[in-house]
Design an enzyme around this catalytic site. Structure first.
Site, mmCIF file in Angstrom:
data_model
loop_
_atom_site.group_PDB
_atom_site.id
_atom_site.type_symbol
_atom_site.label_atom_id
_atom_site.label_comp_id
_atom_site.label_asym_id
_atom_site.label_seq_id
_atom_site.Cartn_x
_atom_site.Cartn_y
_atom_site.Cartn_z
ATOM 1 N N ASP A 29 0.998 -1.171 0.263
ATOM 2 C CA ASP A 29 0.117 0.128 0.100
ATOM 3 C C ASP A 29 0.744 1.344 -0.117
ATOM 4 O O ASP A 29 1.353 1.696 0.996
ATOM 5 C CB ASP A 29 -0.948 -0.073 1.440
ATOM 6 N N GLU A 82 29.615 0.499 2.660
ATOM 7 C CA GLU A 82 29.247 -0.921 2.415
ATOM 8 C C GLU A 82 29.047 -1.616 1.188
ATOM 9 O O GLU A 82 28.719 -2.783 0.938
ATOM 10 C CB GLU A 82 28.084 -1.157 3.479
ATOM 11 N N CYS A 114 26.346 2.302 7.882
ATOM 12 C CA CYS A 114 25.954 3.369 7.352
ATOM 13 C C CYS A 114 26.821 4.538 7.979
ATOM 14 O O CYS A 114 26.606 5.669 7.699
ATOM 15 C CB CYS A 114 24.469 3.738 7.777
ATOM 16 N N THR A 205 15.527 -1.940 15.141
ATOM 17 C CA THR A 205 16.144 -1.081 14.469
ATOM 18 C C THR A 205 16.011 0.482 15.062
ATOM 19 O O THR A 205 16.824 1.101 14.660
ATOM 20 C CB THR A 205 16.339 -1.138 12.942
ATOM 21 N N HIS A 238 21.745 10.831 10.574
ATOM 22 C CA HIS A 238 21.621 9.937 9.560
ATOM 23 C C HIS A 238 20.143 9.727 8.989
ATOM 24 O O HIS A 238 19.152 9.771 9.940
ATOM 25 C CB HIS A 238 22.069 8.415 10.210
#
Lengths: 352, 131
Positions: A29, A82, A114, A205, A238
């Protein structure tokens, strides 16, 4: 003697894919993703673009703003990423060869999810501060991938930022006032050797990883410097999606105005090691002499590097000598469909 | 496919656009040569080509050789740089090859030119992109 940025540059690929284009393939969605992640579109590298090519162009832009520093004067060059094109063979040697900085130079490729970009910046400025080298380059660049259909696929993007650090006062455009790192072992996101796509701890996270680490690092550096959020003209965090950097900034006490110049992820996506460094280039593009800037990266695993910069008068003289970051983001885009995106990102299994 | 040794020998011209300017007659050679094609001179000054120019002519390769198949269609152009030197170069970042036209202003950007499959070397150089 102060140490600071004497040249900066960014590179953003021209291709973009819209969030709706990805959502329709996976039956997701789109409006709820758009609301939830605050993402509209993201950059996509061409088949001929990678961490090395973007780093070369970003570094050339940094040299254009350096007021005539010779590549041979660069004593160290570090790339944090990375997505280094080779597992074994440094990215930095190719970049240094392309800008003409070899062979009297120390080179290393960094990796820390990151935050590898700010890591390279930290080490570059530290070597200059220690008097080991005259100038050092720190680069953050990535062409990261999310697994097809994973939430990360809506954000994983490509871009690079490069900073030349030096200690000659007449060239410094942003002085490094303070640095601080906050690091723990936090398993929020990882990719094992030989694996194509990363895995992550979903909601883990957020609070225990991104928010705890970013806030601890930002609060730590402000305490060290005796500064508060209101003392800063700009703050950059970040940007794994559009939502997190704005939310962490506001939790720390920053206003929308302090955050929005460096907040690029809604249109750029998450450029991983390039994310907060590219945000810094967008801020330097408009910053005024005397402005204080807070930069706090975040790398899963997990850690945050923080920097406080003070902008000098020189910024007015050099900023227009290379293409601005917002201009690269907002102009000349090439929109691709999911099929083209899948081909460009190597998601299609080819014949031998 | 290009050998590691050959690609390495070409880094100065491919990575840094280094060209050889004949010290006798001034003709610029890219890539550099052992003897000047105009006067036969054998001493050269090492110069760096400018990165801005315009398209002089072009072709679109639709059946490219190995190493380039993922970049089909592959536009190749002769670009005249600001100092008058003409180089043959790939064109990058075209949404559609029909955008390509003679006289188009271009800038050289550092790009992957070709690669030896998944496991082999990646060959870098410059492509011209619309400026």
């Amino acid at each position: 003697m102060s140490v600071g940025i004497v040249g900066y540059g960014a590179f953003i690929p021209r291709r973009r894919i819209k969030l709706e284009e990805i959502a329709k393939v996976w039956g997701a969605d789109a409006p709820s993703y758009r609301r939830g992640l605050q993402l509209n579109e993201k950059s996509v590298p061409g088949a001929d673009e990678d961490t090395v090519t973007m780093s070369v162009e970003a570094t050339r832009n940094a040299f254009a703003r350096s007021g005539g520093i010779e590549p041979a004067e660069i004593g160290a060059l570090y790339i944090g990423s990375e997505s280094h094109p080779y597992a074994v063979k440094p990215s930095g040697t190719i970049v240094a060869e392309a800008i003409g900085a070899t062979p009297d130079i120390h080179i290393a490729d960094f990796e820390f999810a990151c935050k590898a970009g700010t890591e390279s910046m930290f080490v570059a400025q530290s070597l200059v501060k220690a008097g080991e080298v005259k100038y050092a380059v720190g680069i953050g660049a990535d062409t990261s991938q999310g697994a097809p259909g994973d939430a990360l696929e809506y954000s994983a993007a490509a871009g690079a930022a490069a900073f030349i650090f030096g200690d000659d006062d007449e060239r410094i455009l942003a002085e490094v006032v303070e640095t601080y790192s906050w690091t723990t072992d936090t398993p929020d996101f990882w990719r094992r050797e030989y694996m194509h796509y990363p895995r992550h701890g979903s909601r883990f996270t957020g609070e225990p990883a991104y928010f705890r680490t970013t806030m601890s690092s930002a609060q730590g550096i402000m305490e060290m410097a005796g500064l508060e959020p209101r003392d800063f003209a700009h703050a950059i965090f970040h940007q794994p999606n559009g939502k997190f950097p704005m939310r962490v900034g506001k939790k720390l006490g920053f206003t929308q105005e302090q955050l929005e110049t460096g907040w690029l992820s809604p249109w750029l996506g998450n450029t991983y090691s390039g994310a907060s460094p590219i945000g810094l280039t967008a801020v330097l593009d408009i910053a005024k002499p005397g402005d204080l800037i807070l930069l706090t990266s975040f790398g899963s695993g997990a850690g945050s590097d923080s920097f406080i910069f003070r902008v000098t008068d020189r910024i007015e003289l050099v900023r227009d000598r290379a293409p601005g970051t917002r201009k690269q983001l907002d102009e000349n885009q090439i929109y691709v469909d999911y099929g083209t995106y899948a081909k460009l990102r190597g998601k299609i299994r080819m014949g031998e | 496919m290009i050998s590691p040794g050959r690609s390495w020998r070409e880094f100065p011209q491919r990575y840094r656009l280094e060209a050889a300017k004949c010290e006798t007659c001034g003709k610029i050679h890219y890539p550099p040569r052992v003897a000047c094609s105009k006067c036969g001179g054998t001493t050269f000054e090492n110069i760096t080509l400018p990165r801005e120019g315009k398209v002089v002519t072009f072709t679109i390769v639709r059946v490219p050789p190995a190493g380039f198949t993922e970049q089909t269609p592959l536009p190749i152009a002769i670009v005249e740089l600001m100092d008058g030197v003409r180089i043959m170069v790939q064109i990058g970042d075209l949404a559609d090859p029909s955008e390509l036209e003679i006289g188009m202003p271009v800038r050289l950007e550092f790009r992957r030119i070709s690669w030896d499959g998944e496991a082999g070397l990646i060959f870098y150089g410059h492509k011209a992109v619309k400026s």
